[in-house]
Design an enzyme around this catalytic site. Structure first.
Site, PDB file in Angstrom:
ATOM      1  N   GLU A  25       0.834  -1.202   0.000  1.00 27.42           N
ATOM      2  CA  GLU A  25       0.000   0.000   0.000  1.00 27.42           C
ATOM      3  C   GLU A  25       0.869   1.252   0.000  1.00 27.42           C
ATOM      4  O   GLU A  25       2.095   1.192   0.090  1.00 27.42           O
ATOM      5  CB  GLU A  25      -0.902   0.022   1.246  1.00 27.42           C
ATOM      6  CG  GLU A  25      -2.364  -0.327   0.983  1.00 27.42           C
ATOM      7  CD  GLU A  25      -3.144   0.828   0.362  1.00 27.42           C
ATOM      8  OE1 GLU A  25      -2.511   1.844  -0.016  1.00 27.42           O
ATOM      9  OE2 GLU A  25      -4.374   0.720   0.259  1.00 27.42           O
ATOM     10  N   ASN A 154      -9.613   5.762   3.696  1.00 31.20           N
ATOM     11  CA  ASN A 154      -8.600   5.264   2.776  1.00 31.20           C
ATOM     12  C   ASN A 154      -7.958   6.407   1.983  1.00 31.20           C
ATOM     13  O   ASN A 154      -7.569   7.404   2.578  1.00 31.20           O
ATOM     14  CB  ASN A 154      -9.201   4.182   1.870  1.00 31.20           C
ATOM     15  CG  ASN A 154      -8.340   2.937   1.850  1.00 31.20           C
ATOM     16  OD1 ASN A 154      -7.130   3.014   1.677  1.00 31.20           O
ATOM     17  ND2 ASN A 154      -8.957   1.787   2.056  1.00 31.20           N
ATOM     18  N   ASP A 202     -10.063   2.346  -3.088  1.00 29.24           N
ATOM     19  CA  ASP A 202      -9.004   2.178  -2.089  1.00 29.24           C
ATOM     20  C   ASP A 202      -8.098   3.403  -2.156  1.00 29.24           C
ATOM     21  O   ASP A 202      -8.544   4.525  -1.982  1.00 29.24           O
ATOM     22  CB  ASP A 202      -8.265   0.860  -2.360  1.00 29.24           C
ATOM     23  CG  ASP A 202      -7.491   0.363  -1.162  1.00 29.24           C
ATOM     24  OD1 ASP A 202      -6.980   1.181  -0.384  1.00 29.24           O
ATOM     25  OD2 ASP A 202      -7.356  -0.867  -0.998  1.00 29.24           O
TER      26      ASP A 202
END
Length: 306
Positions: A25, A154, A202
């Site tokens: 991420e 997010n 996301d």
């Protein structure tokens, strides 16, 4: 078929790394060192890599933090700021890791995605049992709650002038927008910018034309969204759990996309063996110079950690 199949393809991504992550991420460009940084959240690692021939990323450094690593940011001096489970960690230029105070105080909740704002404050959200927060941490350590009713905070990003702020609430499938004062950090009323119908939004980034690039978890793609809310392009990735994109490189013209293997079955992994890798693609678009963090706040009582 998805709601985004009509959008033109914006390049063919290449596999950039040789290792597979559980939950890669938060990629960010480090302009101080000329490196791409990213995290593997649950393992608590921050990776640093350099671009090589053909869009590959060569890992130069892998740093373990004490718990989770939800996001990484770079300071004006080159320090790292890492969002841990309940606190923010800093890594000095000498490699020493220090831990700030608990900023969450709720069992089962952890920090998730975060970025510096145009005035070098750090804005970071949470993931946990519900009623998640988005907070703003000032250069003096002051904490301001921006949201406290999210399902899973997010991706986030600011337009080129810093006056419009977009945020993702994943489980509600909403992208929010609000006015933002880049000098004071004050925000306007939050509004729904777009409701995603296929996949879960996301991580995200914004390009130099103020278009959003949003990774869709479960759909294996990143979509490009115009300021008026239309999907105008996409990048398909051979990994269903696309987690976050960012424009990187000296000219900010390489899109780096992280992916994950979290939640995948053995059958799913066999069908998508490149899951968990990083991908790079030239889309014909460029990013915005990344905001840098202000540096270690003197008002926070930082404690050294092993």
């Amino acid at each position: 078929m998805t709601a985004y199949d009509h959008a033109p393809m914006l390049g063919l991504p290449r596999v950039a790394t040789g290792i597979s992550h559980f939950l890669a991420e938060g990629p960010t460009w480090d302009p101080i060192r000329g490196r791409i940084l990213w995290v593997d959240i649950m393992d608590g690692f921050v990776y640093s890599g350099r671009f090589a021939h053909g869009g590959a990323i060569v890992i130069d450094e892998k740093v373990q933090f004490p718990d989770t690593a939800g996001a990484v940011a770079v300071s004006q001096a080159g320090e790292w700021l890492v969002a841990g489970t309940e606190r923010l960690y800093t890594r000095g230029l000498d490699g020493e890791i220090t831990a700030g105070p608990d900023l969450i105080g709720v069992d089962g909740r952890r920090f998730n995605d975060g970025k510096p704002d145009p005035a070098s404050r750090f804005v970071v959200g949470t993931k946990g049992p519900g009623d998640e927060q988005l907070i703003q941490v000032g250069a003096d350590g002051t904490v301001t709650v921006l949201d406290d009713d999210l399902t899973l905070s997010n991706g986030l990003g600011w337009t080129k002038d810093g006056r419009t702020f977009y945020t993702v609430d994943t489980l509600s499938r909403r992208i929010h927008v609000r006015d933002y004062d880049p000098a004071t950090g004050e925000t306007g009323e939050r509004r729904v910018f777009l409701k995603i119908t296929d996949g879960y939004p996301d991580g995200m980034t914004i390009d130099s034309d103020d278009h959003l690039w949003v990774a869709l978890w479960g759909e294996g793609c990143v979509i490009r969204i115009s300021p008026d809310g239309n999907v105008v392009g996409r990048v398909d990735v051979p990994a269903p759990h696309t987690s976050c994109p960012v424009f990187a490189g000296p000219d900010l013209d390489t899109l780096v996309i992280t992916t994950a293997t979290e939640g995948m079955t053995p059958e799913g992994l066999a069908a998508h063996p490149l899951s968990g890798r990083l991908f790079t693609v030239r889309t014909g678009h460029r990013g915005i110079h990344p905001n840098l963090w202000a540096g270690t706040p003197t008002a926070l009582s930082l404690e050294e950690t092993a």
